[in-house]
Write an enzyme that holds these catalytic residues in place. Sequence first.
Site, mmCIF file in Angstrom:
data_model
loop_
_atom_site.group_PDB
_atom_site.id
_atom_site.type_symbol
_atom_site.label_atom_id
_atom_site.label_comp_id
_atom_site.label_asym_id
_atom_site.label_seq_id
_atom_site.Cartn_x
_atom_site.Cartn_y
_atom_site.Cartn_z
ATOM 1 N N GLY A 89 50.028 37.836 45.527
ATOM 2 C CA GLY A 89 49.118 38.970 45.680
ATOM 3 C C GLY A 89 49.181 39.538 47.091
ATOM 4 O O GLY A 89 49.092 40.755 47.286
ATOM 5 N N ASP A 306 39.889 30.318 49.197
ATOM 6 C CA ASP A 306 41.038 29.535 48.730
ATOM 7 C C ASP A 306 40.730 28.041 48.646
ATOM 8 O O ASP A 306 41.463 27.295 47.995
ATOM 9 C CB ASP A 306 42.237 29.745 49.664
ATOM 10 C CG ASP A 306 42.802 31.152 49.535
ATOM 11 O OD1 ASP A 306 42.539 31.814 48.515
ATOM 12 O OD2 ASP A 306 43.504 31.592 50.463
ATOM 13 N N LYS A 333 42.127 35.322 40.656
ATOM 14 C CA LYS A 333 43.175 34.761 41.517
ATOM 15 C C LYS A 333 44.396 34.458 40.641
ATOM 16 O O LYS A 333 44.527 34.994 39.545
ATOM 17 C CB LYS A 333 42.646 33.516 42.241
ATOM 18 C CG LYS A 333 41.588 33.845 43.289
ATOM 19 C CD LYS A 333 42.207 34.572 44.467
ATOM 20 C CE LYS A 333 41.207 34.909 45.547
ATOM 21 N NZ LYS A 333 41.799 35.748 46.597
HETATM 22 C C1 S3P Z 1 44.837 36.363 51.768
HETATM 23 C C2 S3P Z 1 43.591 36.794 51.439
HETATM 24 C C3 S3P Z 1 42.793 36.205 50.350
HETATM 25 C C4 S3P Z 1 43.306 34.836 49.939
HETATM 26 C C5 S3P Z 1 44.805 34.807 49.804
HETATM 27 C C6 S3P Z 1 45.478 35.200 51.108
HETATM 28 C C7 S3P Z 1 45.579 37.048 52.846
HETATM 29 O O1 S3P Z 1 42.846 37.062 49.231
HETATM 30 O O2 S3P Z 1 42.715 34.421 48.734
HETATM 31 O O3 S3P Z 1 45.256 33.506 49.438
HETATM 32 O O4 S3P Z 1 46.574 36.488 53.345
HETATM 33 O O5 S3P Z 1 45.163 38.145 53.220
HETATM 34 P P1 S3P Z 1 41.841 38.322 49.052
HETATM 35 O O6 S3P Z 1 42.082 39.214 50.174
HETATM 36 O O7 S3P Z 1 42.200 38.932 47.737
HETATM 37 O O8 S3P Z 1 40.478 37.722 49.042
#
Ligand code: S3P
Length: 418
Positions: A89, A306, A333
């Site tokens: 993501g 996380d 997630k």
């Molecule tokens: C992350 C932000 C978080 C986290 C992901 C890594 C990042 O997600 O859960 O593992 O590196 O910016 P979200 O921004 O969707 O909360």
Amino acid sequence: MIATVRRARRLDGDISVPGDKSISHRALILGSIADGESRVRGLSTGADVRSTAGCMRALGVEIDDSVVRGVGMRGLRASADALDCGNSGTTMRLLAGLLSAQKFASELRGDESLTTRPMDRVVAPLREMGARASWPPLEVGGHVPLHGIEYRPSVPSAQVKSAVLLAGLFAVSPTVVLEPVATRNHTELMLAAMGADVKVEGRLVEIRPADRLSPLDIEIPGDLSGATFWLVVSGLVHGSHARIRDVGINPTRTAVVDLIRSCGLAIAVNSVRSESGEPVGDLEVGPASALRPLSVSGGMAAEMIDELPVLAVLASQLPGTSRISGAAELRVKESDRIAAMAEGLAAMGADITALDDGWVINGPRPLEGARVHSHRDHRVAMALAVAGLLADGTTEIEDADCVEISYPGFFDQLESLC
Ligand code: S3P
């Protein structure tokens, strides 16, 4: 692969964890658009970060070992094929921001899990900035210049904030993001270290357009999210004394350490230093005192999003009723982590009830080994492995190879430590 886990012996000695995943993605992306060569040591070797490296190579950037040959802010080239973000993501959302501001159009693809995750949260602000952006499938770019906006995301998300800031770097006027809860600030710190004009005031971040970024020279710290698995095991297994060296302790990430301490586990942070603007330290876990239930609610959940799956495991071993709420994001997630952890922990004998936005967990309950599912989600697989280390009998975790996403070698390390 099915991983087999048995009750842990006491943990004693030094533990090392992979390079921080969030900082690694950013070093590859920002290093790619810097003027000149960046030195990036200790990059995460996980599949998610390899997805980012693959995308940057497809955009014309040379990356080898610890060198990223930056092409400058206007030097990226269109990829011949759709960019493959795999399971990541962070790759998809951060690149959506960067690529929305390019003269050429790009398509970003992912695996089955990533394809179902919400991308409207980045598409909407990028469109507001004047970008061409649509989803599904995710297509961005080809309509510039962008203009700055003032954006108030409804969900706290470092990925959304970062996407908007990356687009803002290329806009013709300043961009402001005002978050509901301050999220991890690695993008802001790295941009500032590279000479960008970024101002932060609490939950507000402002970025001004830039022409160039200076290259990086960074040693990526160990990943606190990966370290948390060992903090929980060594904190709960009597007689353990573990040290985890060189871990990132950026204050936007350490709420989890304070929470674990509030449950009676003893964690000391030693040798604090700074690495390219990122605080780093050694974590030392000592004997626990009287255990207490944990409580996570509201904005707190976003600060440790996380780590919540393994905190659910911890809660199953604490006396009284622990409650985790405000974490509806866990449903979108890599898997539905609320359902996946409730299913896995209940199968192992925990008293856990899933809420829309978290869990209620009564403890302590002795855990029994069982056959459980990772749902192909790395953090679920590792959290259930921690449960297996605390359980009687044998725990089998299906599709455990997904730990490669953030923690290659996790099960080998578990075998040698426990
Ligand atoms: C992350 C932000 C978080 C986290 C992901 C890594 C990042 O997600 O859960 O593992 O590196 O910016 P979200 O921004 O969707 O909360």
